[in-house]
Scaffold this active site. Structure first.
Site, short mmCIF file in Angstrom:
data_model
loop_
_atom_site.label_atom_id
_atom_site.label_comp_id
_atom_site.label_asym_id
_atom_site.label_seq_id
_atom_site.Cartn_x
_atom_site.Cartn_y
_atom_site.Cartn_z
N GLU A 60 -7.54 0.44 7.53
CA GLU A 60 -8.96 0.06 7.07
C GLU A 60 -9.35 -1.08 8.25
OE1 GLU A 60 -6.79 0.59 4.78
OE2 GLU A 60 -7.69 2.05 3.24
N HIS A 129 -7.30 -0.78 -8.57
CA HIS A 129 -8.12 -0.03 -8.12
C HIS A 129 -9.26 0.25 -9.17
CE1 HIS A 129 -4.71 1.60 -5.55
NE2 HIS A 129 -5.57 2.69 -5.34
#
Ligand SMILES: Cc1ncc(C[n+]2csc(CCOP(=O)(O)OP(=O)(O)O)c2C)c(N)n1
Ligand SMILES: Cc1ncc(C[n+]2csc(CCOP(=O)(O)OP(=O)(O)O)c2C)c(N)n1
Ligand SMILES: [Mg+2]
Ligand SMILES: [Mg+2]
Lengths: 336, 330, 336, 330
Positions: A60, A129
């Site tokens: 990322e 999440h």
């Protein structure tokens, strides 16, 4: 007008932008061949090919920064951070690099990039999440933050975000991906403009993302006369629309999926109080998630997210008796 | 007044100009240090004394439409890329005429006309950005390259690893240049890193790598040329490790007392300016008289740049609110 | 009582804790041999040796996570993030891992660690080394956030943080390092308790870190009767003390170094409005930095930080005429 | 009911128990898949079918006071470490009796009695934590080791690089185990990573590394033993790469249609359970009758664990507010 799911509105916006502007490129983990884990890039790899639609390694930091660099060189990258939490390994590139490059170059470089990320609870993905995490990015001068609430705003605002000359964080309520809505692809929406989805006289309800839908249900249930303001853009948020509404109704409730402490709704309440103090008929208040990590268990997760039932009760308390409804965990005595 | 681009182009194929620019960098840093000590510069500064050959080697191998993502230690590379001593000093002094309008400071050099991206004060900050620039060039089918310049100690940050891997898998025209000046702040590289030749890390990405004497401007040029050619050919990234030495302390008032005895002196024998000087004398294009004249010229040039920068206006309150967002075309 | 600089109070707290509890270890970049770039670990390497005081490579992600793992195994690590911005490459380990390990283990593992970070503007370090950035961490259930305002609170709260069983973010206003103050090393302070530094009747001023000192000067200058509340702990903040004060004074001003948008002060205003609405005599408001990256130029940087002059004017406006003082960039017309 | 620790210890030196536990993992995952398809499990699941030898190899080489930081793909390693099928399934079902009390779910397994740290759902999340555990052991002068278990694709995240470097420079008793199951989500490893043998990345940290057949429990044990011995001796970290294969899709309903034809079948011939079975038959300690009996026993064991988990209570609203902070000793 076409009926489509929220995730298809994302696909369509991406596709339309990529068609009309060849500078737009898309990359992220499994966005190309696999068309996105939430199918938000369906068909794009086939249509635009491997140069413009790319799968990245699980990196990322590198690919967020690559978007910054590519944007500075004239591209308009859109990247996908699969779950907002993953920005925790890459925040530097967006917030400390990307958002400051225009400033640090006297305006010579621009960074027209969009970071899409799915967010929010409700699908049983567990505590790492399921958060919305607007707070990680919202206090960053130089970065815009958008969070659409339905297919139409997803479509129109994503196009606006891609066309914007600045870095934009585009948060997508994951639970909305499968929701259907009518989309007029010719409808333009402006970043920084709230949507008044419904008008009323007695209370202003401000919400963002999926909480807009919860608020809508609550208003219907409570049968109150409310202005429903979908903030749509969190940075820069539409002070004018919110303040005008509060000045009209005299009451303000913010519904947010953020935790009780540190959530963005405080800023709406704080600003409205400062700017429209004399118009207030009663104390404005927030309805939020509690200060706990998002629990996995379905029953608890459903309680974690502000519910229409609770918001409805809050609306009645405010409109009917100028009362603040305390959070359920306090009234039920399960926590302080 | 020459523009940055003119000053950059002035280096083209002109060895004397390289030498002169190296003198300028050295003198600039000497004065910066002095001004800081005198309290005329605030914040912090990171000098690049001893690294002039690397800066010039980069500037002379790259084209002005290639781009560089460098670090807080970038006065030298900025001057090498063509920025004037005035523009850099004005920035260090926070003046409106500085290369970042005075809002950046010593750690944030920038000039889009010569491909100097805003330098980053975050370790690893520039690497992914250079990768992204290279990605743009690849998509745009341009023959340009992106370069990331960073220190030895920066090879331990996650962004290094991710950037090299991404560049390799996408075969991007990007060059990663390690300025291995032996120290990261006050820590010798061997205390933070278990291998000595950092360029060997390229193997993790099946990436070619080059080790080069960073004190020798010709060697730097040769290595960079090899990497640049590979990139322009479309054959992907290279990791270059330039062995240099930080003659100064890390920043500001650091006296670098942690250095082993004799280490500095050892490296000073390989002072890049000295080496260039010797090479040019040997080639017969430089002599003692010319050196003296050049040094005098440079001392005056830097001095008048400083005088000018000191007299320059500060940015206004309004400037502080400019360029936060780019306004939309209507 | 001993007079010492703020940074020495940090050193002393670290030293005292390391002496009384051998589980305390310290690591970070240049904290050992070099004793910290701000000399906040002076003498500790000599005193406690290379096993307990360690220099790390430049790897914030690894060493922040190493603190999490070591804490779970019974150590009490204190780590130094040299500038708060550097957490942008390591946020995941603190916020998404460390703060959730106790929850995810049904309480079986605890994570008693302290992340110290210097923060704030005023020293000419430029835009990537000058922010306070509380917003990155403040909405994290499971993580406490502390920001002392003087040598005494630095000492007492750092000790409390190290003794705490939970992960604690300990923010140190960099500009205070050189400031002197009297320290009583036997004085204990509790996390989550605000300090009322001065009592008055007409207005409540809430601040954090160095802004406490700005607020103190402003109160003296304005000659108003004010409660000066040093929040000291931002998470969990002391609602009771703030609310009691606001109920008494009827006026609230928050002074913060955060940007206008997204700053922590909104939460104070929002909560106080909701909970003490009827006690408010006038609109509460915030005094903040503007929504710009921190500028390097000294004159601009001084304007960036809320000043005592401006806070003083705000105090007068509130107390004397129940008015809100608008931000200077609005009144001076330099920005919206 | 056996405790986790008892179930862990039951594996000690008992090859038949290894085989049986592998059967349990396989059956557990089969049922998990079924329950998910039937809508009886929400969220997501990541099955470890095909990786049983690695899980058992780890559990049998490590001691229960060593610790493991693993990932979302950890049903198998949890069972191997000693957690009961009931405790794991109850967690997957979000029940109060689950190993994380139902607030974790499939991606967050934990049991402190056998050294299973809460597994992380963030790529790279567990690596620095294992390093930190090893740091604690080193400081405490304990002979324990920390282990990080993660996937092939996770070797591209920055935390991998930083963790290995830090472990190497501090010579920590930590073992990094790559479960190279060829895929990261829907992407084959060669599309995201320019080298095939990921353990070679250890060279960047002067760290020893081992490549091992992850389908062979004996081979895994031998490699792990070598790494564990090194760690306990105080000779620092090791990078182990176990070559396995993900028999299932990445998660949930993934059919893994992106696999090249024949690839799965190729690997299925090296099914770790099959290989163990053959080895045990060859050694004469297993025969067809025993296999059948064991399979029946395991089917029943897992089935009753599921039945029990389904009947178990959910956590209460109060449980959701527990363990956010550890309360202070007064
Ligand atoms: C992420 C991050 N961590 C720490 C720092 C503080 N810091 C600034 S320079 C430096 C040393 C860097 O050494 P090296 O990479 O060798 O470059 P050099 O300074 O020698 O040019 C450190 C640790 C930073 N700027 N960013
Ligand atoms: C930082 C981060 N980025 C992305 C993801 C999404 N994600 C979950 S699993 C996965 C693939 C991981 O592959 P690998 O490391 O090989 O492990 P495997 O799933 O094969 O066991 C990805 C990309 C994540 N959880 N965290
Ligand atoms: Mg260095
Ligand atoms: Mg894998």
């Amino acid at each position: 007008m076409t009926a489509m799911r929220f995730r298809q509105a994302i696909v369509t916006a991406l596709s339309d932008e990529m068609e009309s502007d060849e500078r737009v490129i898309l990359f992220g983990e499994d966005v190309a061949a696999a068309e996105g884990v939430f199918k938000t890039s369906e068909g794009l790899f086939d249509k635009f090919g491997p140069v413009r639609v790319r799968d990245t390694p699980i990196s990322e930091m590198a690919f967020t920064g690559a978007a910054v660099g590519a944007a500075m060189m004239g591209m308009r990258p859109v990247i996908e951070i699969m779950f907002m939490e993953f920005l925790g390994v890459a925040l530097d590139q967006l917030v400390t690099e990307g958002a400051k490059m225009h400033y640090l170059s006297k305006g010579e470089y621009t960074v027209p990039m969009v970071v899409r990320a799915s967010c929010g609870a409700g699908l049983g993905f567990g505590t790492q999440h399921s958060q919305t995490l607007e707070n990680w990015v919202a206090a960053t001068p130089g970065l815009k933050v958008i969070e659409p609430s339905d297919a139409q705003s997803a479509y129109s605002l994503l196009r606006a975000a891609i066309q914007d000359e600045n870095p934009v964080m585009f948060l997508e309520s994951r639970i909305l991906y499968a929701e259907r809505g009518e989309v007029d692809t010719s409808l333009k929406m402006e970043i920084g403009k709230a949507r008044v989805l419904q008008e009323g006289s007695d209370v202003t309800v401000v919400a963002l993302g999926n909480m807009v839908n919860v608020a809508r249900d609550a208003i219907a249930d409570a049968k109150v006369s409310a202005d429903l303001v979908d903030l749509a853009t969190l940075v820069p948020w539409d002070r004018e629309t919110v303040l005008n509404s509060v000045k009209k109704t005299g009451r303000l409730i913010v519904v947010e999926e953020s935790p009780w402490s540190g959530g963005w709704g405080s800023e709406i309440i704080s600003t409205a109080t400062t700017e429209a103090f004399s118009a207030l008929k009663c104390a404005p208040f927030r309805i939020t998630a509690p200060d706990v990590p998002v629990p996995y268990n379905g029953t608890l997760e459903a309680r974690y997210i502000p519910s229409a039932v609770h918001v409805s009760a809050a609306l009645k308390a405010a409109v009917e008796s100028n009362q603040v409804l305390k959070p359920w965990w306090i009234t039920e005595g399960v926590s302080k | 007044m020459m523009t940055s681009l003119e000053r950059r182009n002035a280096l083209k194929g002109n060895e004397l100009a390289w030498y002169e620019r190296m003198l300028e960098i050295r003198e600039f840093e000497r004065r910066t240090n002095e001004l800081f000590a005198a309290g005329l510069i605030r914040g912090t500064t990171h000098l690049c004394v001893g690294q002039e050959a690397l800066d010039i080697g980069l500037a002379t191998t790259l084209n002005p439409d290639d781009v560089l993502a460098a670090t807080y230690r970038s006065h030298g590379v900025a001057l090498a890329f063509g920025l004037s001593s005035h523009s850099v000093m004005a920035e260090i002094m926070g003046k409106a005429t500085g290369c970042a309008g005075g809002v950046g400071g010593s750690m944030h050099m920038c000039d889009s006309t010569v491909g100097l991206l805003p330098t980053s004060a975050i370790i690893g900050g520039g690497m992914p950005i250079a990768v992204g620039a290279a990605l743009a060039f690849q998509v745009q089918k341009k023959k340009n390259v992106g370069v990331a310049l960073f220190g030895d100690a920066a090879t331990n940050i996650g962004a290094f690893h991710e950037s090299l891997n991404l560049a390799a898998i996408w075969k991007l025209p990007v060059i990663f240049v390690i300025d291995n000046n032996v120290y990261g702040e006050y820590t010798r590289i061997d205390l933070s890193t278990p291998i000595e030749d950092l360029h060997l890390r390229a193997a993790s990405y099946a990436m070619p790598s080059i080790k080069v004497d960073g004190m020798d401007v010709y060697a730097v040029q040769a290595s960079m040329q090899e990497a640049v050619d590979r990139a322009r050919r479309g054959d992907g990234p290279t990791l270059v490790e330039a062995k240099t030495y930080r003659f100064s302390g890390h920043s500001r008032a650091d006296q670098a007392l942690y250095r082993p005895a004799g280490e500095l002196e050892h490296w000073q024998k390989r002072d890049p300016i000295l080496l260039t000087e010797q090479a040019l004398i040997k080639k017969g294009i430089l002599d003692q008289a010319k050196i003296e004249a050049m040094k005098t010229k440079i001392v005056n040039l830097v001095d008048s740049a400083i005088t000018q920068a000191q007299a320059d206006p500060e940015p206004s309150a309004k400037d502080m609110f400019s360029n936060v967002f780019k306004e939309m075309r209507k």
